[in-house]
Design a protein around this motif. Structure first.
Motif, PDB file in Angstrom:
ATOM      1  N   THR A 237      -5.201  11.258  10.182  1.00 41.99           N
ATOM      2  CA  THR A 237      -6.617  10.899  10.305  1.00 41.99           C
ATOM      3  C   THR A 237      -7.251  10.814   8.919  1.00 41.99           C
ATOM      4  O   THR A 237      -8.027   9.890   8.634  1.00 41.99           O
ATOM      5  N   GLU A 238      -6.930  11.765   8.069  1.00 40.54           N
ATOM      6  CA  GLU A 238      -7.484  11.756   6.712  1.00 40.54           C
ATOM      7  C   GLU A 238      -6.937  10.580   5.911  1.00 40.54           C
ATOM      8  O   GLU A 238      -7.675   9.930   5.164  1.00 40.54           O
ATOM      9  N   ARG A 239      -5.671  10.285   6.060  1.00 37.58           N
ATOM     10  CA  ARG A 239      -5.089   9.152   5.342  1.00 37.58           C
ATOM     11  C   ARG A 239      -5.780   7.846   5.718  1.00 37.58           C
ATOM     12  O   ARG A 239      -5.970   6.966   4.872  1.00 37.58           O
ATOM     13  N   ALA A 240      -6.135   7.704   6.982  1.00 37.99           N
ATOM     14  CA  ALA A 240      -6.720   6.459   7.479  1.00 37.99           C
ATOM     15  C   ALA A 240      -8.080   6.164   6.867  1.00 37.99           C
ATOM     16  O   ALA A 240      -8.590   5.036   6.982  1.00 37.99           O
ATOM     17  N   LYS A 241      -8.663   7.146   6.195  1.00 33.05           N
ATOM     18  CA  LYS A 241      -9.965   6.952   5.550  1.00 33.05           C
ATOM     19  C   LYS A 241      -9.829   6.483   4.100  1.00 33.05           C
ATOM     20  O   LYS A 241     -10.830   6.263   3.408  1.00 33.05           O
ATOM     21  N   GLY A 242      -8.609   6.293   3.648  1.00 31.30           N
ATOM     22  CA  GLY A 242      -8.383   5.952   2.255  1.00 31.30           C
ATOM     23  C   GLY A 242      -8.878   4.585   1.844  1.00 31.30           C
ATOM     24  O   GLY A 242      -8.958   4.280   0.636  1.00 31.30           O
ATOM     25  N   TYR A 243      -9.257   3.765   2.792  1.00 32.96           N
ATOM     26  CA  TYR A 243      -9.773   2.429   2.474  1.00 32.96           C
ATOM     27  C   TYR A 243     -10.992   2.503   1.563  1.00 32.96           C
ATOM     28  O   TYR A 243     -11.317   1.548   0.840  1.00 32.96           O
ATOM     29  N   LYS A 244     -11.678   3.646   1.582  1.00 32.44           N
ATOM     30  CA  LYS A 244     -12.907   3.792   0.794  1.00 32.44           C
ATOM     31  C   LYS A 244     -12.646   3.685  -0.707  1.00 32.44           C
ATOM     32  O   LYS A 244     -13.550   3.335  -1.477  1.00 32.44           O
ATOM     33  N   HIS A 245     -11.421   3.965  -1.118  1.00 31.81           N
ATOM     34  CA  HIS A 245     -11.081   3.855  -2.545  1.00 31.81           C
ATOM     35  C   HIS A 245     -11.288   2.426  -3.051  1.00 31.81           C
ATOM     36  O   HIS A 245     -11.629   2.231  -4.223  1.00 31.81           O
ATOM     37  N   TYR A 246     -11.069   1.465  -2.181  1.00 22.68           N
ATOM     38  CA  TYR A 246     -11.056   0.065  -2.617  1.00 22.68           C
ATOM     39  C   TYR A 246     -12.442  -0.579  -2.667  1.00 22.68           C
ATOM     40  O   TYR A 246     -12.584  -1.692  -3.171  1.00 22.68           O
TER      41      TYR A 246
ATOM     42  N   PHE B 149     -13.757  -5.159  -1.010  1.00 21.51           N
ATOM     43  CA  PHE B 149     -12.607  -4.420  -1.517  1.00 21.51           C
ATOM     44  C   PHE B 149     -12.120  -5.103  -2.796  1.00 21.51           C
ATOM     45  O   PHE B 149     -12.269  -6.310  -2.966  1.00 21.51           O
ATOM     46  N   ARG B 150     -11.510  -4.277  -3.656  1.00 25.52           N
ATOM     47  CA  ARG B 150     -11.113  -4.770  -4.979  1.00 25.52           C
ATOM     48  C   ARG B 150      -9.829  -4.054  -5.418  1.00 25.52           C
ATOM     49  O   ARG B 150      -9.724  -2.829  -5.252  1.00 25.52           O
ATOM     50  N   PRO B 151      -8.848  -4.754  -5.939  1.00 23.72           N
ATOM     51  CA  PRO B 151      -7.605  -4.103  -6.364  1.00 23.72           C
ATOM     52  C   PRO B 151      -7.855  -3.015  -7.411  1.00 23.72           C
ATOM     53  O   PRO B 151      -8.761  -3.112  -8.237  1.00 23.72           O
ATOM     54  N   ILE B 152      -7.011  -1.976  -7.347  1.00 23.74           N
ATOM     55  CA  ILE B 152      -7.105  -0.858  -8.277  1.00 23.74           C
ATOM     56  C   ILE B 152      -5.866  -0.848  -9.167  1.00 23.74           C
ATOM     57  O   ILE B 152      -4.739  -0.973  -8.700  1.00 23.74           O
ATOM     58  N   LEU B 153      -6.065  -0.681 -10.444  1.00 23.32           N
ATOM     59  CA  LEU B 153      -4.970  -0.660 -11.407  1.00 23.32           C
ATOM     60  C   LEU B 153      -4.308   0.726 -11.426  1.00 23.32           C
ATOM     61  O   LEU B 153      -4.887   1.707 -10.932  1.00 23.32           O
ATOM     62  N   PRO B 154      -3.120   0.847 -12.010  1.00 25.13           N
ATOM     63  CA  PRO B 154      -2.431   2.143 -12.053  1.00 25.13           C
ATOM     64  C   PRO B 154      -3.234   3.262 -12.722  1.00 25.13           C
ATOM     65  O   PRO B 154      -3.036   4.436 -12.409  1.00 25.13           O
ATOM     66  N   ASP B 155      -4.148   2.901 -13.629  1.00 23.23           N
ATOM     67  CA  ASP B 155      -4.950   3.943 -14.285  1.00 23.23           C
ATOM     68  C   ASP B 155      -6.169   4.349 -13.462  1.00 23.23           C
ATOM     69  O   ASP B 155      -6.989   5.156 -13.904  1.00 23.23           O
ATOM     70  N   GLY B 156      -6.310   3.790 -12.258  1.00 21.74           N
ATOM     71  CA  GLY B 156      -7.391   4.187 -11.373  1.00 21.74           C
ATOM     72  C   GLY B 156      -8.648   3.349 -11.491  1.00 21.74           C
ATOM     73  O   GLY B 156      -9.609   3.556 -10.736  1.00 21.74           O
ATOM     74  N   THR B 157      -8.679   2.397 -12.431  1.00 20.20           N
ATOM     75  CA  THR B 157      -9.854   1.537 -12.587  1.00 20.20           C
ATOM     76  C   THR B 157      -9.674   0.268 -11.764  1.00 20.20           C
ATOM     77  O   THR B 157      -8.561  -0.121 -11.398  1.00 20.20           O
ATOM     78  N   PHE B 158     -10.799  -0.403 -11.469  1.00 16.21           N
ATOM     79  CA  PHE B 158     -10.745  -1.653 -10.733  1.00 16.21           C
ATOM     80  C   PHE B 158     -10.197  -2.779 -11.602  1.00 16.21           C
ATOM     81  O   PHE B 158     -10.378  -2.785 -12.838  1.00 16.21           O
TER      82      PHE B 158
ATOM     83  N   ASP C 159       3.249   5.719  -3.866  1.00 20.72           N
ATOM     84  CA  ASP C 159       1.890   5.578  -4.415  1.00 20.72           C
ATOM     85  C   ASP C 159       0.838   5.854  -3.358  1.00 20.72           C
ATOM     86  O   ASP C 159      -0.167   6.531  -3.611  1.00 20.72           O
ATOM     87  N   TYR C 160       1.065   5.319  -2.170  1.00 20.72           N
ATOM     88  CA  TYR C 160       0.087   5.457  -1.081  1.00 20.72           C
ATOM     89  C   TYR C 160      -0.136   6.928  -0.727  1.00 20.72           C
ATOM     90  O   TYR C 160      -1.279   7.373  -0.563  1.00 20.72           O
ATOM     91  N   VAL C 161       0.953   7.685  -0.625  1.00 15.02           N
ATOM     92  CA  VAL C 161       0.837   9.099  -0.279  1.00 15.02           C
ATOM     93  C   VAL C 161       0.202   9.891  -1.428  1.00 15.02           C
ATOM     94  O   VAL C 161      -0.610  10.796  -1.203  1.00 15.02           O
ATOM     95  N   LYS C 162       0.545   9.532  -2.653  1.00 14.59           N
ATOM     96  CA  LYS C 162       0.037  10.269  -3.822  1.00 14.59           C
ATOM     97  C   LYS C 162      -1.448  10.023  -4.075  1.00 14.59           C
ATOM     98  O   LYS C 162      -2.210  10.972  -4.326  1.00 14.59           O
ATOM     99  N   TYR C 163      -1.842   8.747  -4.008  1.00 14.37           N
ATOM    100  CA  TYR C 163      -3.209   8.396  -4.396  1.00 14.37           C
ATOM    101  C   TYR C 163      -4.154   8.136  -3.220  1.00 14.37           C
ATOM    102  O   TYR C 163      -5.377   8.168  -3.400  1.00 14.37           O
ATOM    103  N   GLY C 164      -3.594   7.831  -2.063  1.00 14.11           N
ATOM    104  CA  GLY C 164      -4.436   7.429  -0.942  1.00 14.11           C
ATOM    105  C   GLY C 164      -4.701   5.940  -0.949  1.00 14.11           C
ATOM    106  O   GLY C 164      -5.450   5.429  -0.113  1.00 14.11           O
ATOM    107  N   TYR C 165      -4.102   5.244  -1.888  1.00 18.97           N
ATOM    108  CA  TYR C 165      -4.195   3.790  -1.982  1.00 18.97           C
ATOM    109  C   TYR C 165      -2.950   3.295  -2.699  1.00 18.97           C
ATOM    110  O   TYR C 165      -2.152   4.090  -3.230  1.00 18.97           O
ATOM    111  N   VAL C 166      -2.773   1.984  -2.764  1.00 17.72           N
ATOM    112  CA  VAL C 166      -1.631   1.398  -3.472  1.00 17.72           C
ATOM    113  C   VAL C 166      -2.163   0.668  -4.699  1.00 17.72           C
ATOM    114  O   VAL C 166      -2.888  -0.319  -4.574  1.00 17.72           O
ATOM    115  N   PRO C 167      -1.847   1.148  -5.888  1.00 16.90           N
ATOM    116  CA  PRO C 167      -2.340   0.468  -7.095  1.00 16.90           C
ATOM    117  C   PRO C 167      -1.611  -0.861  -7.329  1.00 16.90           C
ATOM    118  O   PRO C 167      -0.471  -1.055  -6.906  1.00 16.90           O
TER     119      PRO C 167
END
Length: 784
Positions: free
Chosen positions: A554-563, A571-580, A507-515
């Motif tokens: 380096t690009e992966r390390a910026k993925g925190y912005k998704h949350y 920061f806020r958990p993200i569901l599998p459908d991409g919504t908070f 999930d982390y590699v695919k989305y840049g975050y872990v749902p």
């Protein structure tokens, strides 16, 4: 000349002689009296110098092993040496005065709690500062009078308790027995001073802190017992992570009687359930062969004279009984409690003297040196005196020429303990890194939370990366760095279920975050740790000229912005459908209650835990002003949790922002004064194998590593007027020491200026390279 004239002449000469004699005598008397006074003055001066010398405490004399033994600090006051395998601790958490008959009822993850006063023996090989029970076995207990083998009945209250580095003692009220303990690297020795009459020494293999059961023992002869005890299943995360501890115990006196005991439960094995709370202890008085079981022990009985002392030596090994015996013979060839105690005291003083402090109060020195003491307990050695150790996971016997380390609580220690080792003991840090790389070569994965050759998989992230990269960036490179990179690349890129370090890496590699796929799966906490690990991996890749890899991570390390949720500013958990996640409470998770997405904390404890990209986080949160206000809000509203690793860096973030550095200085001083004290509750939560203590010790000397992998320190207000750090010239360009001096220009502790070797320093940071090549740093403090 007539007779009278002659007589008068003789009288005159005699008188003259007498006069001369008297004069000489007077002169001699006066000289002697003068010399007496001179000798008296000289002797008094010498005595004063001796007394002054004796009165000057050494660093080891400031250690208070009782700090952290309550308030969930989970340290213990047991005897050990720096980075030693053996710890001999008083065990008082079973059948205690707090009516806790089971360790799990009171969340006991430590053999000792200060407020308990019910001693059931000395346990051997213990963990310090952890949050889950394990180890704490081989309980050694002295008693008198009628033989009793039920620990709930033979336990005793105690008084006259005292402890120092490498030594512990108390007086058992029930038996009038004085107990003492000290240790070497792999062995412990206890000394019991008995009253006159019938006395006993009990070895209990049934009780302890481990989550596993099962032990075997046998009498070798009248003075020696050997055997093994099964340990493991730390934190219950990996129930397969079990391992045996082998031991040999020797007595200084032959008992008049010896035997075993075994607890037998009511009912029969073929019945559906045993009554686990009912049963009886069976004594084996004639059987002397091997004994095995879940709850077994051995008793040795004596007739003792008044104040007779019996010493008990215990050697251990994680390889074999033969190695345990060899460890004992090598480190305690003849026993000798007092010599071993002195040697342990000396070893501690040598290590603690790496930093010498002047100024500050006696309590502050005690807090500092005890914190440094706690930081030098884990990781600890694993190999025996012959160099043998159990290979990771397979337990195959391997050999090392150096030290093989274990107890890698890396999620905790990568933040400050390992950086402290790089500064003070780079030789040991090198061997720790070699041990980590060997763990990879033996098992296929870097350690995460390794314990005596088994992986517990406790806590989050990929914490071996920041440990090694931080050392690498500081110039500590004497190890197989290609193997290290290979291991890191494997855990960072493998996306199947075999990835034991990053189980949700697909999930982390695919989305840049872990749902969030399960209600309490710690998804956000996992990802935040991956971001820091990937940023470190990018630095490592760039250093090895792996440009494409460096760009990727380096690009992966910026993925925190998704949350980041603008609605809540956290920061806020993200569901599998991409919504908070909705509904969402950013405070849920305080006090360790179940939480969506966050591990041992809440959104407030994690939302600023991005030390590798504070400028990017600041921009994400609306700019400097809003960022500062939001970060300050964590302190003003009590959201900051000093006991929680992810947010322990929060006070230092202000030093990343020009003009706001004063907040760091104010907050660090307040936290030190409030939470770190010379008292049993003087650590504000689990010490986490020295991590909380290291936070205190490094801040007290005026430097703190904000971001692992970035070889620099934030300069904060030193507690002491002068700090001398002794360096390893081999690793630090020939330099053997540096001095941090505080110049007080007023009562307040705000930093007004910093000079490095007489030159004004720009900002409130110093690089590692500059630090270890500096003679003196002067921090001038006063009003804001």
């Amino acid at each position: 000349m007539n007779i009278n004239t002659l007589k008068n002449l003789k009288d005159f000469k005699l008188t003259l002689k007498l006069a001369r004699a008297v004069s000489t005598a007077r002169a001699l008397y006066k000289f002697s009296m003068l010399w007496k006074w001179q000798r008296f003055i000289v002797s008094m001066v010498l005595l004063g110098l001796v007394q002054l010398s004796m009165g000057q405490k050494k660093p080891v004399d400031y250690v208070n092993p009782f700090i952290g033994t309550t308030n969930y600090g989970t340290t213990n006051p047991g005897a050990q040496v720096p980075q030693g395998l053996m710890n001999v601790s008083p065990f008082n958490v079973m059948g205690s005065s707090l009516n806790k008959s089971d360790k799990d009822e009171g969340w006991w993850s430590t053999p000792y709690e200060y407020n308990n006063k019910f001693f059931t023996g000395f346990s051997h090989v213990n963990l310090s500062g952890v949050g889950c029970p394990d180890m704490g076995s081989l309980l050694l207990m002295p008693t008198t009078g009628e033989l009793q083998v039920d620990y709930k009945k033979y336990g005793s209250t105690y008084s006259n308790e005292n402890a120092s580095a490498g030594y512990y003692t108390n007086q058992l009220d029930k038996y009038h027995v004085k107990t003492e303990a000290t240790a070497t690297q792999r062995t412990g020795i206890s000394r019991f001073t008995f009253p006159k009459g019938k006395s006993h020494i009990l070895l209990n293999l049934g009780e302890g802190l481990t989550n596993e059961t099962g032990a075997t023992m046998r009498f070798v002869n009248d003075r020696e017992i050997e055997g093994s005890k099964l340990l493991g299943s730390f934190c219950y995360v990996n129930n397969q992570a079990v391992y045996p501890l082998y031991f040999v115990m020797r007595l200084s006196k032959k008992p008049i009687q010896k035997g075993y005991w075994k607890f037998q439960r009511q009912g029969a094995p073929w019945e559906n359930e045993w009554n686990k709370d009912a049963g009886k202890y069976k004594l084996f008085t004639a059987y002397q062969n091997e004994m095995s079981g879940d709850d077994i022990g051995a008793y040795l009985s004596f007739e003792t004279a008044e104040n007779e002392q019996i010493e008990v030596q215990v050697g251990v090994s994680f390889v074999s009984i033969e190695n345990a015996r060899q460890n004992l013979e090598h480190e305690q060839p003849q026993g000798g409690f007092d010599q071993i105690r002195v040697a342990a005291h000396k070893r501690w003083n040598e290590d603690l003297s790496k930093i010498e402090v002047e100024g500050g109060s006696e309590d502050q020195k005690t807090v500092f040196y005890t914190a440094l003491y706690h930081a030098l307990i884990h990781p600890n050695i694993l190999q025996d005196v012959n160099g043998q150790y159990p290979a990771m996971e397979s337990r195959e016997t391997r050999h090392t020429d150096g030290n093989r380390y274990t107890v890698f609580s890396l999620w905790d220690t990568y933040r400050n303990v390992q950086p402290l080792m790089s500064l003070l003991f780079p030789d040991r840090q090198t061997e720790m890194i070699r041990s980590m790389i060997d763990i990879y070569k033996e098992s296929g994965w870097m350690p995460k939370w390794e314990l005596y050759g088994r992986e517990s998989y406790t806590m989050d992230g990929d914490p071996a990366i920041p440990v090694i990269v931080d050392a690498w960036m500081k110039g500590i490179r004497d190890y197989d760095h290609e193997a290290a990179y290979e291991a890191f690349y494997k855990s960072a890129t493998r996306v199947d279920s075999a990835n034991k370090i990053r189980p949700d890496n697909a999930d982390y590699v695919k989305y840049g975050y872990v749902p969030l796929r399960e209600p309490f799966d710690n998804s956000v906490s996992h990802a935040i740790e991956y971001y820091l690990a990937d940023w470190n991996l990018a630095q490592f890749a760039a250093s090895l000229d792996k440009k494409e890899d460096a760009k990727l991570f380096t690009e992966r390390a910026k993925g925190y912005k998704h949350y980041y949720s603008k609605e809540y500013g956290t920061f806020r958990p993200i569901l599998p459908d991409g919504t908070f996640l909705t509904p969402f409470d950013p405070l849920q998770g305080a006090n360790f209650e179940p939480n969506h997405g966050f591990h041992e904390g809440n959104a407030w404890n994690y939302s600023f835990a991005i030390p590798h990209d504070i400028p990017g986080l600041m921009k994400l949160m609306g700019g400097k002003r809003k960022f500062v206000e939001k970060l300050q809000e964590t302190f003003d509203k009590g959201y900051f949790d000093v006991t929680n690793e992810p947010d322990m860096l929060y006070p230092h973030i202000f030093s990343e922002i020009e003009g706001e550095e004063w907040r760091t200085q104010k907050l660090v001083t307040e936290i030190l004064n409030k939470y770190f004290t010379n008292a049993p509750g003087g650590i504000p939560g689990n010490d986490d194998t020295g991590t909380m203590s290291t936070w205190a010790s490094m801040n007290m000397i005026g430097i703190y590593p904000l971001c692992p992998g970035r070889p620099e320190y934030t300069i904060v207000t030193p507690v002491f007027d002068k700090v001398t750090i002794h360096l390893d010239a081999k690793y630090h360009h020939g330099k053997d020491k540096l001095v941090i001096r505080r110049e007080r220009l007023g009562q307040d502790g705000y930093i007004k200026s910093i000079s490095v070797d007489g030159k004004k320093n720009k900002g409130f940071k110093v690089s590692h390279h500059e630090l270890v090549n500096t003679d003196e740093i002067v921090v001038a403090t006063g009003s804001r």
